[in-house]
Every structure is written in C-alpha cells, then in structure tokens.
Design a protein around this motif. Sequence first.
Motif, short mmCIF file in Angstrom:
data_model
loop_
_atom_site.label_atom_id
_atom_site.label_comp_id
_atom_site.label_asym_id
_atom_site.label_seq_id
_atom_site.Cartn_x
_atom_site.Cartn_y
_atom_site.Cartn_z
N ARG A 231 4.39 9.27 5.30
CA ARG A 231 4.61 7.75 5.61
C ARG A 231 5.19 7.02 4.60
NH1 ARG A 231 -0.53 8.58 8.28
NH2 ARG A 231 -1.62 7.43 6.48
N ALA A 232 4.72 7.22 3.54
CA ALA A 232 5.06 6.30 2.17
C ALA A 232 6.47 6.82 1.81
CB ALA A 232 4.33 6.82 1.03
N LEU A 233 6.84 8.20 1.85
CA LEU A 233 8.23 8.59 1.43
C LEU A 233 9.16 8.16 2.45
CD1 LEU A 233 9.90 10.04 -0.74
CD2 LEU A 233 9.78 12.05 0.75
N ARG A 234 8.78 8.14 3.81
CA ARG A 234 9.58 7.85 4.79
C ARG A 234 10.07 6.47 4.97
NH1 ARG A 234 10.96 10.24 9.79
NH2 ARG A 234 9.41 11.89 9.61
N ARG A 235 9.06 5.44 4.59
CA ARG A 235 9.40 4.05 4.37
C ARG A 235 10.25 3.75 3.24
NH1 ARG A 235 3.52 3.42 5.24
NH2 ARG A 235 3.41 3.54 2.96
N ALA A 236 10.20 4.57 2.09
CA ALA A 236 11.14 4.36 0.99
C ALA A 236 12.41 4.92 1.04
CB ALA A 236 10.33 4.86 -0.23
N THR A 237 12.64 6.01 1.72
CA THR A 237 14.00 6.67 1.87
C THR A 237 14.53 6.98 3.08
OG1 THR A 237 12.98 9.03 1.87
CG2 THR A 237 13.35 7.91 -0.43
#
Length: 265
Positions: A231-237
């Motif tokens: 979830r964190a990586l999808r939000r950022a990239t």
Amino acid sequence: MSSPPPLSLDLRSYGPDSTSDSHGFAQIVLPLEGALTMEIGGRGSVIGRGELAFVETDMRHDQVSVRANRSFILDLDPANLSPRLREELGRRPYGALSPAANKLVDFMALMVTQQGASGEAAQAVVDRWAPLLFDTLANGPPKARLRLAALLDRLEAAPGHDWTAAAMARHAGVGVSRLHALFREELDTTPRAWLSELRLKRVREALVSGHLSIAELAYRFGYSDQSALTRALRRATGLPPAAYRRQMQEAAGGEPEPEPVSKTA
C-alpha cells in the motif's frame, strides 16, 4: 556532444520508455507534477513534487513514468555550484527541497506559465533564478538539523526498528513536543513522516537489487506486513513492489530477476 548554454531550463514530460543518456554537463531535475522513476549511476529512486535529482557530468541516467508528469530540467555547468554543494549532491543525488527552494521552483513555474519557456527574456529570468536556487541549496541543512543529526543517523542506520516518537525524542535529547517542533521548523515534516519516507526509500533501493522477497523487505524495513508495504509503495509510485522492481531493472538496462518467493512455515 556540444555543451549547452551555461544555464538552460526546459519543461519536459516522460513516458514509460527508457530515455537512458549521458552528457557533458550536469542536470538538476525538479518535478512539478506527477512522479519520475529515476536511475542515476545505478542508484534508483522515485521523485515527485518538492524533491530533486542531480545528474553529474557524464553520468549515465534514465527517467520513466507511467503517469502524467512535468518536470523542470536545469542543464548547467557544474562549476556554477560550490564545491561543497556539488560534492553533497553527487553523494546524495536524490533529496527533498527546503521550503525556500520550493518557493523558488513555484516562482519559476509561474513565470514559465505567464511568459513561456523560450526566448531571450525567458533565458534572462533563468540566469537570475538559477543562482538563487544554487545559493538556497548551498545553505544546506538548517542549524536545528545539527541538533537532530545524531537521531537522523540512528534512524538511517536502523530504519526497521520499532521507533516511537518517545524513543526518537530520547535519542535526540529533547521532549516529544520539541522533537515535533524541530522537524516542522527545519525539515518541514513530522518525525513519523520522515521515517516513513526513509523506509520507503530503502525499500525502493532494495527492490532494484532484486534479491529479497517483498515479505522480507516488509520485515526488514519496519512494515507490519507485506500488504502494508504494498500500500505504501503504491501510494508513492502508483506501482506495487513487483511491478516497480521490473520497471527499475528494465530502466537500468538489465533483465528483470524472477520475483523471490517468500518461505512459509
């Protein structure tokens, strides 16, 4: 390859195809909209609004994006930079802009919108604006960051530790409220947000190497589980970890490694 003018500013957008290149001048990349997945000399990262990337002279680099984006690309003779600033940018080619530098980027974006990005008048604006940007960047970390230096070094050494605000405050030798004030005043963020960005940065770097599974990365860098990291990586990239790994490896010109399989009991 001929050298560009001493200072040259361009507004560019990038797509999903590789644009790998090297040239006889340095560049500063300043995203205005969207995010860029970059690789500079084998070091990968994702940068967005409020961040910069520095490309040293003759350094192989690439930038791609799967979303709409716009960035300022400032071509420059690295002699325009102070030796200390050039060394720092070369050592850490990805970084966050200070509030003052952000305002200068906002100003130039407004000028480009109003006057366009070409012609003698536009070049004159760039010639005045760029030295101000360099001076702002050269001022370096604010004084209060020196008081946080020991804590920041500790966080960078162990980003996966179960850090609480109280634990960070103890390492900094201040109270929790003072810790938050220092982060706000000098880093324009909160302790938790700074740590989250550090963890995500380390995850992105580790994904490029292609050796650790997503579950192992989540454990190593302080995420509660693989889903939290995703979830964190999808939000950022805008990409899940496996897709981000493939894109970065392809941008670096290598063959994507098979996704590691986590061992289960």
